[in-house]
Each structure stands twice: as structure tokens, then as C-alpha cells.
Write a protein that holds these residues in place. Sequence first.
Motif, PDB file in Angstrom:
ATOM      1  N   PRO A   4      15.865   9.391 -16.566  1.00 21.15           N
ATOM      2  CA  PRO A   4      15.279   8.047 -16.520  1.00 21.15           C
ATOM      3  C   PRO A   4      16.092   7.097 -17.397  1.00 21.15           C
ATOM      4  N   GLY A   5      16.187   5.835 -16.973  1.00 18.25           N
ATOM      5  CA  GLY A   5      17.039   4.903 -17.714  1.00 18.25           C
ATOM      6  C   GLY A   5      16.353   3.603 -18.079  1.00 18.25           C
ATOM      7  N   ALA A   6      15.064   3.507 -17.814  1.00 18.28           N
ATOM      8  CA  ALA A   6      14.363   2.252 -18.116  1.00 18.28           C
ATOM      9  C   ALA A   6      13.097   2.534 -18.928  1.00 18.28           C
ATOM     10  N   ASP A  13      17.601   1.229  -7.241  1.00 20.71           N
ATOM     11  CA  ASP A  13      18.190   1.336  -5.907  1.00 20.71           C
ATOM     12  C   ASP A  13      19.322   2.371  -5.910  1.00 20.71           C
ATOM     13  N   ILE A  14      19.059   3.523  -5.309  1.00 19.81           N
ATOM     14  CA  ILE A  14      20.024   4.635  -5.336  1.00 19.81           C
ATOM     15  C   ILE A  14      21.295   4.258  -4.577  1.00 19.81           C
ATOM     16  N   LYS A  15      21.130   3.472  -3.506  1.00 18.05           N
ATOM     17  CA  LYS A  15      22.320   3.078  -2.728  1.00 18.05           C
ATOM     18  C   LYS A  15      23.235   2.180  -3.552  1.00 18.05           C
ATOM     19  N   GLU A  16      22.646   1.347  -4.374  1.00 12.95           N
ATOM     20  CA  GLU A  16      23.441   0.469  -5.234  1.00 12.95           C
ATOM     21  C   GLU A  16      24.134   1.271  -6.349  1.00 12.95           C
ATOM     22  N   GLY A  44      10.386   6.964 -10.567  1.00  6.82           N
ATOM     23  CA  GLY A  44      11.575   6.571 -11.306  1.00  6.82           C
ATOM     24  C   GLY A  44      11.369   5.207 -11.947  1.00  6.82           C
ATOM     25  N   GLY A  45      12.263   4.282 -11.618  1.00  4.98           N
ATOM     26  CA  GLY A  45      12.145   2.924 -12.154  1.00  4.98           C
ATOM     27  C   GLY A  45      10.828   2.262 -11.793  1.00  4.98           C
ATOM     28  N   GLY A  46      10.186   2.691 -10.703  1.00  2.00           N
ATOM     29  CA  GLY A  46       8.880   2.128 -10.325  1.00  2.00           C
ATOM     30  C   GLY A  46       7.805   2.554 -11.309  1.00  2.00           C
ATOM     31  N   CYS A  47       7.869   3.817 -11.723  1.00  2.00           N
ATOM     32  CA  CYS A  47       6.944   4.333 -12.735  1.00  2.00           C
ATOM     33  C   CYS A  47       7.224   3.646 -14.075  1.00  2.00           C
ATOM     34  N   GLU A  48       8.516   3.463 -14.357  1.00  2.00           N
ATOM     35  CA  GLU A  48       8.905   2.814 -15.615  1.00  2.00           C
ATOM     36  C   GLU A  48       8.471   1.349 -15.630  1.00  2.00           C
ATOM     37  N   LEU A  49       8.593   0.685 -14.479  1.00  2.00           N
ATOM     38  CA  LEU A  49       8.128  -0.706 -14.405  1.00  2.00           C
ATOM     39  C   LEU A  49       6.620  -0.760 -14.662  1.00  2.00           C
ATOM     40  N   PRO A  81      11.522  11.284 -10.961  1.00  2.00           N
ATOM     41  CA  PRO A  81      12.305  12.296 -10.237  1.00  2.00           C
ATOM     42  C   PRO A  81      13.811  12.211 -10.488  1.00  2.00           C
ATOM     43  N   GLU A  82      14.253  11.415 -11.474  1.00  2.00           N
ATOM     44  CA  GLU A  82      15.692  11.175 -11.687  1.00  2.00           C
ATOM     45  C   GLU A  82      16.498  12.456 -11.798  1.00  2.00           C
ATOM     46  N   ILE A  83      15.912  13.473 -12.448  1.00  2.00           N
ATOM     47  CA  ILE A  83      16.641  14.720 -12.692  1.00  2.00           C
ATOM     48  C   ILE A  83      17.162  15.317 -11.385  1.00  2.00           C
ATOM     49  N   ASP A 117       0.839  -1.203   0.000  1.00  2.00           N
ATOM     50  CA  ASP A 117       0.000   0.000   0.000  1.00  2.00           C
ATOM     51  C   ASP A 117       0.875   1.255   0.000  1.00  2.00           C
ATOM     52  N   ARG A 118       2.063   1.173   0.605  1.00  2.00           N
ATOM     53  CA  ARG A 118       2.934   2.354   0.702  1.00  2.00           C
ATOM     54  C   ARG A 118       3.735   2.579  -0.576  1.00  2.00           C
ATOM     55  N   ALA A 119       4.166   1.498  -1.189  1.00  2.00           N
ATOM     56  CA  ALA A 119       5.003   1.668  -2.383  1.00  2.00           C
ATOM     57  C   ALA A 119       4.838   0.519  -3.356  1.00  2.00           C
TER      58      ALA A 119
HETATM   59  N1  CAA Z   1      16.747   3.548  -3.606  1.00  2.00           N
HETATM   60  C1  CAA Z   1      17.262   3.145  -2.427  1.00  2.00           C
HETATM   61  N2  CAA Z   1      16.674   3.366  -1.238  1.00  2.00           N
HETATM   62  C2  CAA Z   1      15.493   4.025  -1.265  1.00  2.00           C
HETATM   63  C3  CAA Z   1      14.889   4.467  -2.449  1.00  2.00           C
HETATM   64  C4  CAA Z   1      15.569   4.191  -3.666  1.00  2.00           C
HETATM   65  N3  CAA Z   1      15.066   4.547  -4.853  1.00  2.00           N
HETATM   66  N4  CAA Z   1      13.732   5.097  -2.147  1.00  2.00           N
HETATM   67  C5  CAA Z   1      13.607   5.029  -0.801  1.00  2.00           C
HETATM   68  N5  CAA Z   1      14.668   4.379  -0.278  1.00  2.00           N
HETATM   69  C6  CAA Z   1      14.937   4.098   1.126  1.00  2.00           C
HETATM   70  C7  CAA Z   1      15.358   5.363   1.853  1.00  2.00           C
HETATM   71  O1  CAA Z   1      16.729   5.629   1.641  1.00  2.00           O
HETATM   72  C8  CAA Z   1      15.027   5.005   3.274  1.00  2.00           C
HETATM   73  O2  CAA Z   1      16.057   4.166   3.751  1.00  2.00           O
HETATM   74  P1  CAA Z   1      16.711   4.433   5.223  1.00  2.00           P
HETATM   75  O3  CAA Z   1      15.598   4.029   6.161  1.00  2.00           O
HETATM   76  O4  CAA Z   1      17.857   3.488   5.221  1.00  2.00           O
HETATM   77  O5  CAA Z   1      17.049   5.876   5.302  1.00  2.00           O
HETATM   78  C9  CAA Z   1      13.774   4.147   3.131  1.00  2.00           C
HETATM   79  O6  CAA Z   1      13.748   3.680   1.780  1.00  2.00           O
HETATM   80  C10 CAA Z   1      12.486   4.922   3.377  1.00  2.00           C
HETATM   81  O7  CAA Z   1      12.513   6.083   2.516  1.00  2.00           O
HETATM   82  P2  CAA Z   1      12.308   7.577   3.085  1.00  2.00           P
HETATM   83  O8  CAA Z   1      12.800   7.681   4.486  1.00  2.00           O
HETATM   84  O9  CAA Z   1      12.905   8.505   2.068  1.00  2.00           O
HETATM   85  O10 CAA Z   1      10.714   7.642   3.056  1.00  2.00           O
HETATM   86  P3  CAA Z   1       9.783   8.948   2.869  1.00  2.00           P
HETATM   87  O11 CAA Z   1       8.391   8.471   3.130  1.00  2.00           O
HETATM   88  O12 CAA Z   1      10.337  10.108   3.616  1.00  2.00           O
HETATM   89  O13 CAA Z   1       9.922   9.322   1.305  1.00  2.00           O
HETATM   90  C11 CAA Z   1       9.967   8.850  -1.052  1.00  2.00           C
HETATM   91  C12 CAA Z   1       9.437   8.439   0.339  1.00  2.00           C
HETATM   92  C13 CAA Z   1       9.398  10.216  -1.450  1.00  2.00           C
HETATM   93  C14 CAA Z   1       9.541   7.779  -2.045  1.00  2.00           C
HETATM   94  C15 CAA Z   1      11.519   8.953  -0.980  1.00  2.00           C
HETATM   95  O14 CAA Z   1      12.030   7.762  -0.408  1.00  2.00           O
HETATM   96  C16 CAA Z   1      12.181   9.145  -2.302  1.00  2.00           C
HETATM   97  O15 CAA Z   1      12.208  10.255  -2.823  1.00  2.00           O
HETATM   98  N6  CAA Z   1      12.777   8.064  -2.881  1.00  2.00           N
HETATM   99  C17 CAA Z   1      13.564   8.138  -4.079  1.00  2.00           C
HETATM  100  C18 CAA Z   1      12.694   8.282  -5.310  1.00  2.00           C
HETATM  101  C19 CAA Z   1      13.568   8.419  -6.533  1.00  2.00           C
HETATM  102  O16 CAA Z   1      14.326   9.351  -6.694  1.00  2.00           O
HETATM  103  N7  CAA Z   1      13.481   7.413  -7.441  1.00  2.00           N
HETATM  104  C20 CAA Z   1      14.255   7.403  -8.656  1.00  2.00           C
HETATM  105  C21 CAA Z   1      15.471   6.518  -8.493  1.00  2.00           C
HETATM  106  S1  CAA Z   1      16.581   6.609  -9.887  1.00  2.00           S
HETATM  107  C22 CAA Z   1      15.909   5.582 -11.038  1.00  2.00           C
HETATM  108  O17 CAA Z   1      14.881   4.969 -10.815  1.00  2.00           O
HETATM  109  C23 CAA Z   1      16.674   5.467 -12.332  1.00  2.00           C
HETATM  110  C24 CAA Z   1      15.901   4.820 -13.427  1.00  2.00           C
HETATM  111  O18 CAA Z   1      15.351   5.462 -14.299  1.00  2.00           O
HETATM  112  C25 CAA Z   1      15.802   3.383 -13.505  1.00  2.00           C
END
Ligand code: CAA
Length: 260
Positions: free
Chosen positions: A139-141, A67-70, A108-113, A131-133, A59-61
Motif C-alpha cells: 500500500p502506498g497511500a 490506476d494499475i494501467k497508469e 487498495g487506494g480505495g480503502c486508503e481513501l 490487495p497490493e501485495i 453501488d458497484r465500486a
Molecule cells: N486500476 C485500473 N483498472 C482497474 C482497476 C484498477 N485498480 N480495477 C479494475 N480496473 C478495470 C479492469 O481492468 C477492467 O477493465 P477492462 O474492462 O478494460 O478489462 C474494469 O476495471 C472492470 O474490472 P474487472 O473486469 O476486473 O471487474 P471484476 O468485477 O471481475 O473484478 C475487482 C472487480 C475484484 C475489483 C478487480 O477489478 C480487481 O481486483 N481490481 C484491482 C484491485 C486492486 O488490486 N487494487 C489495488 C491497486 S494498487 C493501489 O491501490 C496502490 C496504492 O496503495 C495506492
Amino acid sequence: VSSYKNILIESNGKVGLITLNRPKALNALSSELFHEINDALEKYQNDPEIGAIVITGSDRAFAAGADIKEMQDKTFAEVYKSNFLGHWGKINEIRKPIIAAVNGFALGGGCELAMSCDIVYAGVKATFGQPEIKLGVIPGAGGTQRLTRAIGKSKAMEIVLSGRNFTAEEAERWGIVSKVLPVDKVLEEAINLAQQIASLSQPVVQAGKESVNNGTSFELSLKEGCHFERRLFQGTFALRDQKEGMKAFIEKREPKWTNE
Ligand code: CAA
């Protein structure tokens, strides 16, 4: 019992369900998670009993992106040589229909999926976006390609260049989402639809899917467009701003762009 660490799979009659299950990271799509999705899709594709597939999250996501950390410390050489995100293209080779049941974040990739699926049902509170910008990448997918084909250039530019999110209601109005439903009905209705589709002739359903997909490209084919986009996405890893954008996200602060 499956050996997956990041997804749950369950078949219900003729419907194969994949539930993204990395709750602590809001279902961020790590390479490991995506390989598991691919493996599950392949199993359903090869299972003659299965006529349709549903992908959902929590329900939340649905999924908060790649994965930004990866990705944070990857270099251009690494992402280019490994063709990073190349394996995300596998879903486009699946011939059976795939329905996304989206609640919460599809960013991001979730929207793309979600856009890589054939039909999207969304809950009223679902949040979409590219939100990649804001991370110093693009976006890459398939985001720049599928969004533009779905909603047109001006809206796609607004979304991709500003990184602003959009609602389920907007997504439905723009044709990305076929139905907006109460949060607790999304999965149920997606499975009902999948069951209806799965009760039909599999080859005829596959022909319908193939034909709709063949009618959606303009200028570059979708495959060429996604390839081009992925190369540019990989190219952003040569920038200092990509390191800064992703580091700032993880350190929960605003990025300081240097335009390098
Ligand atoms: N990658 C890795 N970790 C993520 C993540 C992501 N995309 N999105 C959320 N997390 C992690 C957070 O780092 C956090 O981890 P910690 O508890 O270790 O700090 C945990 O999930 C919970 O997230 P938040 O504390 O940020 O939760 P929130 O409710 O305050 O915010 C959110 C929710 C608005 C979705 C926010 O997490 C967010 O902005 N996430 C990133 C969204 C994003 O930029 N996505 C694009 C990624 S790039 C991409 O996808 C490239 C492509 O085209 C394929």
C-alpha cells in the motif's frame, strides 16, 4: 457545470458532495481523478457556506484502487522523482469533516481513501481490502499506517500480507466503519450526518477533528509513517515483480513471481 472528467460535484445546502465517476474502471484512482478530488476538496474548503463534505462512488465500486494501467510501466526513478502519490496527501490537510459513503469495492487506494476520510458509512455489500501485495507492491497511500492504527498489528499484518478482502461487517467491528447500512441508504444517511455536522459551529467542528487526529499516532507520527510507506511503495517499482504483478492483472492471469 464543472469541467471535471472523472468526478461529479454537487452542493446540497451546507454539504459538498463528490461522486467518483469512472464507472468503466470501477473508479480506479488515476492521477487525473485524484487531482480533481483535490481541486473539489479545495473549493469546498474555501466555500464558507459548506460545513461538511461527502465522498461517494457507485453501488458497484467506491474505488478499486490506484490506476494499475497508469502505474504498470513506471520505473523507480519516475515514481521517486515525481513523488508519485504525494498529491494523495492533500485530503489530510482539509480542515472540514469528510464522510465516505462506501458501496461495492473499496480496495487498495480505495480503502486508503475511505480511511483518509473522518467517518465511513458502508453498505452491507461493501468489500474492503489492501490487495497490493498481489500486484508486487505494498500500500502506498497510508494503508499500512491507518489500518494498523485502526485495527492493531496482527489484523493489519494479516490483511496487508495476505491481501485478503474484508467485509463491511468486519470493518465496522474493527472500528474502520462507523455504521453499516442497506445499500440504498448509505449515501442518504451520510448526507444526513453531514448536514447535522454542517449545522454546527464550523471552527468548533474543525477543532474536534484536529484534536481527534492529533490523538491517533504512536511511535512514528502518521505523517512520518505515511512518508516512509510512500518511499517503500515507490521502491517496489524497482522490482521486476511489480511489472509482472500489474501486467498479469491487466492480462487477467496469475502472476509469475521471480523475487527480483
Ligand atoms: N486500476 C485500473 N483498472 C482497474 C482497476 C484498477 N485498480 N480495477 C479494475 N480496473 C478495470 C479492469 O481492468 C477492467 O477493465 P477492462 O474492462 O478494460 O478489462 C474494469 O476495471 C472492470 O474490472 P474487472 O473486469 O476486473 O471487474 P471484476 O468485477 O471481475 O473484478 C475487482 C472487480 C475484484 C475489483 C478487480 O477489478 C480487481 O481486483 N481490481 C484491482 C484491485 C486492486 O488490486 N487494487 C489495488 C491497486 S494498487 C493501489 O491501490 C496502490 C496504492 O496503495 C495506492
